[in-house]
Structure formats: C-alpha cells, structure tokens
Write an enzyme that holds these catalytic residues in place. Structure first.
Site: not given
Ligand code: R5P
Length: 312
Positions: A96, A130, A169, A192, A194, A219, A223-224, A226
C-alpha cells in the site's frame, strides 16, 4: 535446471506444506530461528546446488521479522549456489506504500522489491498485489496470480439471485468488474476516503443500483475491517437485501474480526495467503485454500509452461 525444491520460513508453514503436497515433494529442510539477541539465523540443511528453489514467505505480521527471514533465506540459498531462486510472497506486505503522494514519504513497496532482489531472488511469485504496477518495481520476472477465480467460483456455486458486485473503493474497481463479469452481475462502486495516514476510512457514496439486490463487496485485503464495515452499512442503507464480502488477503489486524462479528455482513470469504489463527476465525468467515493455485504456478514455472494459461 535440476530438481525442484520448496522451502518455508516461519510466516505460513501450513501453506508451504500444502504447496509441497500439491507438488508431491517433501518440503526442503532448513533451520530458521531467532537467537536470544533477536538475530535471525538460517541454515539450509540439504544440497541446493543448481536446484530450482522456491521460498514460501508471505510478508504478513510480524512483518519486519517475516521480511528479515525472507532476506536471510534468500541470501543463504544464493551463497549455497542454488540454480534459480523464486521468492514466493502470497501476500506482498508494504504494497500500500506504493507512491509518493505526500511530501517526504517513502515508496516502501519499491524498497522491499530492491531488498528482495539484492538478497538473491531471481524471480517473484505473488498473489493480487495492491496495485499491479508494483510488478514494475522489480527488474526480475514477476508472476502475479489472482484469487479472484477461486472467489468467483465459490460465489458462482452459491448462485445468489439479483447479485450486484461492489468495489469497496475506486482502486479495486477493475478487479471488481472482472469478478462481476464472471458472475454475470452488474457493478457498483463505493467512494471511500482515507482520513490522514491512520487506518480510519469514511464511506462517502454508493455509485450504482444496489436496492433489492444481494451485494458482494470485493477488496484486495481486509486490514482493520473499517472499509468493510462502512461499506456494509452504506449498502444496507441503500436498500441491499443482504451483503456478502470477499477479499484475497485476510490481514485482520486490530479488532477487524470483532468488527466482522458484530456487523450485519452475512459472510466474509477470504483466501489463505496469510495464516488466520483460531482466535481470528468465526462462523461468518470462510477461508479458501490457495495452495493448489500456487502449487500449479510453481509446477508451470519449473517446467516452462505458461502461467497465464492458468487464468484463460
Ligand atoms: C486499500 O486501499 C485497500 O485496497 C483496502 O481497501 C484496505 O487495505 C482495507 O483496509 P481496512 O480494512 O483497514 O479498511
């Protein structure tokens, strides 16, 4: 090129065993451990001279340790006169951080590419980067596989009515369109944003018609969690009947798994490019194995068959 050898670091031994089993060979023997001073030590316990060697090591948490293990294994194999060394990173951590989009920030995805190459890799085999352009950070051949077919096959069998595939996204929209095409479904996209450099995200808009449909978000990674939780709420607010989710890499950091458990998402389907320990599993999470895909790609690389043909 002589015999095929597959070695594993400590990042995901179960995946490495699955790959070796698919290939019908024993895993290569190596010691990979940390001394009490946190220095990592590697010893390859068998002859690898002129062999075609693959090292399985996703760059997943603990990221720094797994990266160092990978570099040191590559160095040990290079110094042991392996014929060709392929770094197999089913999850490419730091992917990322792939552009200088603010003043004075690094491009760590490029730095990692340089370090993998310097350590001794002659090729890279990976799954769903990514951003596909990361391939160009390497001056060695890169084979990027995708878990999209695995995921689309799973949802194809489920045969959900009135399905809409939703990109969580804009960055993932091309891959989401491919998934939608395979599932004969229309596409919607979530806008979306960030917030700063921390992990928090804000879902701004759903572009496309989701009312009265089963929605399937896609996706590259969770990760988190969110982005996923925000997407599920936005889709239900816009009238989706039920929301399913899929991604390739289950990073599941922080409270991602609790977030999934308490969200109204029906099911979250992921590939096992990263190990998911028992405490990060729950009844909503389905994990699909990637060992056969990686095993077949390794077989094709070793024997000079087309890897692209796997996806035709
Ligand atoms: C970000 O651009 C990636 O494609 C994922 O959307 C991101 O890594 C997801 O992160 P999280 O689960 O923390 O929202």
């Amino acid at each position: 090129m002589d015999d095929l050898k597959v070695f594993s670091g400590n990042a995901h031994p179960a995946l490495a065993r699955g790959i070796a089993e698919y290939l019908g060979i024993p895993l290569g023997e190596a010691e990979v451990f940390e001394f009490s001073n946190e220095n990592i030590f590697v010893r390859i316990l068998e002859n690898v001279r002129q062999r075609d060697v693959f090292v399985i090591q996703p760059i997943c948490p603990p990221v720094s340790k797994n990266l160092m293990e990978l570099f040191i294994m590559l160095d040990a194999l290079k110094r042991a006169s392996a014929g060709r060394i392929t770094a197999v990173t089913p999850y490419y951590g730091y992917g990322r951080t792939d552009k200088k989009d603010q003043p004075r920030v690094p491009i760590t995805a490029r730095l990692v590419a340089d370090l993998i190459t310097t350590a001794g890799a002659n090729r890279l085999l990976t799954v769903d980067l990514h951003a596909a352009q990361i391939q160009g950070f390497f001056n060695i051949p890169v084979d990027e596989l995708t878990a999209l077919y695995l995921l689309s096959h799973y949802f194809g069998e489920k045969a959900l009515d009135d399905l809409v595939v939703v990109a969580t996204d804009i960055g993932i929209s091309k891959r989401a369109r491919d998934l939608a095409a395979r599932l004969n479904a229309p596409l919607a996209i979530i806008e979306k944003r960030r917030l700063g450099n921390i992990s928090e995200t804000e879902t701004l808009n759903v572009i496309g018609d989701v009312a009265g449909r089963h929605a399937l978000t896609v996706d590259d990674e969770i990760d988190t969690g969110g982005s996923l939780v925000g997407a599920v709420s936005a889709l239900l607010e816009q009238g989706a009947i039920e929301v399913y989710a899929c991604c390739t890499h289950p990073v599941f950091s922080g409270s991602a798994v609790q977030g999934i458990a308490s969200s109204p998402v029906k099911e979250v389907v992921v590939a096992d490019t990263i190990p998911v320990p028992d405490h990060k599993r729950n009844e909503k999470i389905t994990i699909l194995p990637v060992a056969p895909l990686l095993g077949e790609a390794i077989h094709r690389i070793h024997t000079g068959l087309s890897v692209g043909a796997l996806f035709e």
